[in-house]
Design a protein around this motif. Structure first.
Motif, PDB file in Angstrom:
ATOM      1  N   VAL A   6       0.838  -1.200   0.000  1.00 44.65           N
ATOM      2  CA  VAL A   6       0.000   0.000   0.000  1.00 44.65           C
ATOM      3  C   VAL A   6       0.870   1.245   0.000  1.00 44.65           C
ATOM      4  O   VAL A   6       0.604   2.205  -0.733  1.00 44.65           O
ATOM      5  CB  VAL A   6      -0.962  -0.010   1.212  1.00 44.65           C
ATOM      6  N   GLU A   7       1.938   1.254   0.793  1.00 45.23           N
ATOM      7  CA  GLU A   7       2.857   2.394   0.806  1.00 45.23           C
ATOM      8  C   GLU A   7       3.516   2.575  -0.558  1.00 45.23           C
ATOM      9  O   GLU A   7       3.649   3.703  -1.052  1.00 45.23           O
ATOM     10  CB  GLU A   7       3.911   2.215   1.893  1.00 45.23           C
ATOM     11  N   THR A  12       3.995   5.431  -5.760  1.00 43.29           N
ATOM     12  CA  THR A  12       3.911   5.385  -7.221  1.00 43.29           C
ATOM     13  C   THR A  12       2.882   6.384  -7.738  1.00 43.29           C
ATOM     14  O   THR A  12       3.138   7.117  -8.706  1.00 43.29           O
ATOM     15  CB  THR A  12       3.548   3.963  -7.694  1.00 43.29           C
ATOM     16  N   LEU A  13       1.715   6.429  -7.115  1.00 40.85           N
ATOM     17  CA  LEU A  13       0.679   7.364  -7.561  1.00 40.85           C
ATOM     18  C   LEU A  13       1.104   8.814  -7.356  1.00 40.85           C
ATOM     19  O   LEU A  13       0.761   9.687  -8.156  1.00 40.85           O
ATOM     20  CB  LEU A  13      -0.636   7.082  -6.819  1.00 40.85           C
ATOM     21  N   PHE A  14       1.885   9.088  -6.317  1.00 34.15           N
ATOM     22  CA  PHE A  14       2.386  10.434  -6.093  1.00 34.15           C
ATOM     23  C   PHE A  14       3.417  10.812  -7.159  1.00 34.15           C
ATOM     24  O   PHE A  14       3.432  11.941  -7.654  1.00 34.15           O
ATOM     25  CB  PHE A  14       3.018  10.550  -4.698  1.00 34.15           C
TER      26      PHE A  14
END
Length: 51
Positions: A6-7, A12-14
């Motif tokens: 999850v981290e 990655t999305l950031f």
């Protein structure tokens, strides 16, 4: 799925935000310049160089 997964997903999305991309499209529907335009430019450049 682990807490680390999850981290990593958050990281990655950031790091990969969406962005707007603009591109030119030729009258024939292909990306501009299409191969026909490139060829026409080559012919004209060659004709000008021969003069």
């Amino acid at each position: 799925m682990s807490e680390q997964d999850v981290e990593d997903a958050d990281d990655t999305l950031f790091a990969h935000p969406p962005r707007v991309v603009r591109r030119w499209v030729c009258g024939c529907g292909a990306d501009y310049p299409c191969t026909d335009v490139l060829f026409a430019r080559l012919v004209e450049a060659t004709a000008e160089a021969e003069q």
